[in-house]
Scaffold this motif. Structure first.
Motif, PDB file in Angstrom:
ATOM      1  N   LEU A 164      73.307   2.659  31.653  1.00  0.00           N
ATOM      2  CA  LEU A 164      73.844   1.354  32.023  1.00  0.00           C
ATOM      3  C   LEU A 164      74.438   0.636  30.823  1.00  0.00           C
ATOM      4  CD1 LEU A 164      70.994   0.142  34.400  1.00  0.00           C
ATOM      5  CD2 LEU A 164      73.115   1.309  35.005  1.00  0.00           C
ATOM      6  N   GLU A 168      75.131  -4.422  33.327  1.00  0.00           N
ATOM      7  CA  GLU A 168      74.970  -3.555  34.487  1.00  0.00           C
ATOM      8  C   GLU A 168      73.495  -3.361  34.823  1.00  0.00           C
ATOM      9  OE1 GLU A 168      78.880  -0.611  34.281  1.00  0.00           O
ATOM     10  OE2 GLU A 168      76.951   0.114  33.539  1.00  0.00           O
ATOM     11  N   SER A 182      72.404   0.962  44.707  1.00  0.00           N
ATOM     12  CA  SER A 182      73.054   1.629  43.569  1.00  0.00           C
ATOM     13  C   SER A 182      73.085   3.144  43.716  1.00  0.00           C
ATOM     14  CB  SER A 182      72.351   1.258  42.263  1.00  0.00           C
ATOM     15  OG  SER A 182      72.637  -0.068  41.886  1.00  0.00           O
ATOM     16  N   PRO A 187      76.057   1.354  39.451  1.00  0.00           N
ATOM     17  CA  PRO A 187      75.526   0.146  38.807  1.00  0.00           C
ATOM     18  C   PRO A 187      76.106  -1.129  39.399  1.00  0.00           C
ATOM     19  CG  PRO A 187      76.132   1.783  37.164  1.00  0.00           C
ATOM     20  CD  PRO A 187      76.667   2.282  38.478  1.00  0.00           C
ATOM     21  N   SER A 189      77.115  -5.073  38.792  1.00  0.00           N
ATOM     22  CA  SER A 189      77.481  -6.040  37.749  1.00  0.00           C
ATOM     23  C   SER A 189      76.604  -7.281  37.849  1.00  0.00           C
ATOM     24  CB  SER A 189      78.954  -6.416  37.898  1.00  0.00           C
ATOM     25  OG  SER A 189      79.296  -7.447  36.998  1.00  0.00           O
TER      26      SER A 189
END
Length: 210
Positions: A164, A168, A182, A187, A189
């Protein structure tokens, strides 16, 4: 405005967070727990930690989708079905708010095998089971994979390693394979995280801080 930041009520409408949260449960979440500066007042930044329950706006949500769903039939009728405004046939796929659990934070590496998460933190050189890394205690379950479904098939509950980046987060349903998370779209935001879940006020027999 301040009330919305401090506490917002939300009804659980799906089974994706079972066994912890069930359809019909009512929870409270707060953006205040994410912000350090609201309306000129300074607050303690609690941050987002592994294991937190958060309310998110999914990455595929479009704010104008409900309007599109209303207008779309008219446009299709006028154009003899040649034009439509939306590629999404069901508004249910574009819920404004969803509850998910934070599994990994920026800097973490994450992979899944048969719905089980393996995590490697920036301070570690090897992957460990999620329950050995995440300090919050919770229960999760997964959908039953058909007997003919062998590893490597789509949606087999496994995913390759990802790391990540800043901003993220990796979020999952507690009922893995049942919800949109996910595992399906990667990922999330940080600007999609609307607040932290902190309290369940209904049903009364499950009245508790979360």
């Amino acid at each position: 405005m301040f009330t919305n930041y401090a506490s917002t009520a939300l009804k659980v409408v799906s089974s994706s967070m079972e066994p912890g949260l069930n359809p019909g449960d009512r929870i409270l979440f707060s953006k205040l727990l994410l912000d350090t500066d609201i309306g000129g007042m300074k607050w303690v930044d609690l941050g987002i930690k592994r294991g937190d329950l958060v309310v998110i706006s999914p990455p595929y949500f479009r704010k104008n989708q409900q309007f599109i769903q209303i207008v779309n039939p008219l446009v299709q009728f006028i154009t003899f079905q040649k034009i439509q405004l939306s590629s999404y046939p069901r508004y249910s796929w574009e819920k404004t708010n969803m509850i998910k659990r934070v599994i990994a934070v920026p800097g973490d590496s994450v992979r899944m095998v048969n719905h089980r998460v393996y995590l490697k933190t920036p301070k570690s050189s090897k992957f460990r089971y999620e329950e050995d890394v995440i300090e919050v205690s919770y229960n999760w379950k997964s959908v039953d994979t058909p007997g003919i479904w062998i590893p490597g098939y789509p949606l087999d509950g496994s995913s390759s390693e990802i790391t990540l980046e800043e901003g993220e987060f990796f979020v999952l349903s507690d009922f893995r394979g049942q919800g949109s998370d996910s595992y399906l779209w990667g990922p999330l935001s940080s600007d999609r995280i609307l607040g932290k879940v902190f309290f369940r006020y209904w049903p009364f027999n499950a009245f508790s801080f979360l």
